[in-house]
Design an enzyme around this catalytic site. Sequence first.
Site, mmCIF file in Angstrom:
data_model
loop_
_atom_site.group_PDB
_atom_site.id
_atom_site.type_symbol
_atom_site.label_atom_id
_atom_site.label_comp_id
_atom_site.label_asym_id
_atom_site.label_seq_id
_atom_site.Cartn_x
_atom_site.Cartn_y
_atom_site.Cartn_z
ATOM 1 N N GLU A 242 30.234 37.019 36.189
ATOM 2 C CA GLU A 242 31.619 37.456 36.059
ATOM 3 C C GLU A 242 32.388 37.107 37.326
ATOM 4 O O GLU A 242 31.813 36.964 38.407
ATOM 5 C CB GLU A 242 31.705 38.965 35.816
ATOM 6 C CG GLU A 242 31.088 39.432 34.500
ATOM 7 C CD GLU A 242 31.924 39.091 33.287
ATOM 8 O OE1 GLU A 242 33.058 38.593 33.470
ATOM 9 O OE2 GLU A 242 31.461 39.327 32.174
ATOM 10 N N CYS A 243 33.709 36.993 37.193
ATOM 11 C CA CYS A 243 34.549 36.624 38.320
ATOM 12 C C CYS A 243 34.930 37.808 39.187
ATOM 13 O O CYS A 243 35.511 37.653 40.242
ATOM 14 C CB CYS A 243 35.832 35.963 37.812
ATOM 15 S SG CYS A 243 36.872 37.078 36.852
ATOM 16 N N GLY A 244 34.617 39.022 38.736
ATOM 17 C CA GLY A 244 35.008 40.211 39.483
ATOM 18 C C GLY A 244 36.011 41.055 38.728
ATOM 19 O O GLY A 244 36.094 42.263 38.935
#
Length: 265
Positions: A242-244
């Site tokens: 995930e990108c955050g």
Amino acid sequence: MTPPVLSASAPLKLPLSREDLNAINAHLISLSPEEILRWAIEHIPALYQTTAFGLTGLVAIDMLSKLTTSPPPLIFLDTLYHFPETYELVDVVKTRYGVPVIVYKPEGCVTTEEFERKYGERLWERDEGAYDYAVKVEPARRAYSEHGVKAVITGRRASQGGARTSLEPLEVDETGLLKLNPLFAWTFAFVDWYIKKNEVPHNKLLEQGYRSVGDWHSTTKSGEDDAGERAGRWAGREDKTECGLHQDYFKAKAQQRPSPPQTLD
């Protein structure tokens, strides 16, 4: 007996209790994506769609265009490191669907050059968490605050794997934001079928060997033997899915903002 929270076409009272959230998900889990979206339009206040213009998000955009003449506005987080083909797709979607696209960039930055003057080059290599915060988490929170966003439609699906395997139709994150995942149960085959059947515009890179498109520095073409729909994103990183934006980053970092480097190379 229908739970009170679902009994009328009226906005939900927020924040939701765990009991109400469970009742909603028990109701939504057997519905089609279109039915979930129709329910959301009727019940969820201050509803927006966050999208990086991936295939699932594009399907939701197309479905909403058929369900309502006033679809939820789109929030696009411009990291300043997207592929040119992604920016081109944004313009195509705006023309095709006529839906408002609200663009948010890293705070105080309009161009890549400004971002790198502020944080230094290749921040994603030096401090990946700080990069995710600067280009996704902070702009998203700023967008939600400035527009009074209470809920967002996402393009996440369980079949994408990683942290998404246990997705439910409706979730509440640590800030109280509702996240609606209307296509949570769809496989890639269903998404691909819908895209082709409805001639939904999509990123040209998907026809050039990419399976999932994000920032250019974290996206590579996928080999024939690569497994997973998001193969090519953070290649070789089993710990990174995930990108955050969809992680408990605020808890992990205690809302720590990335610091500019003391010296720039």
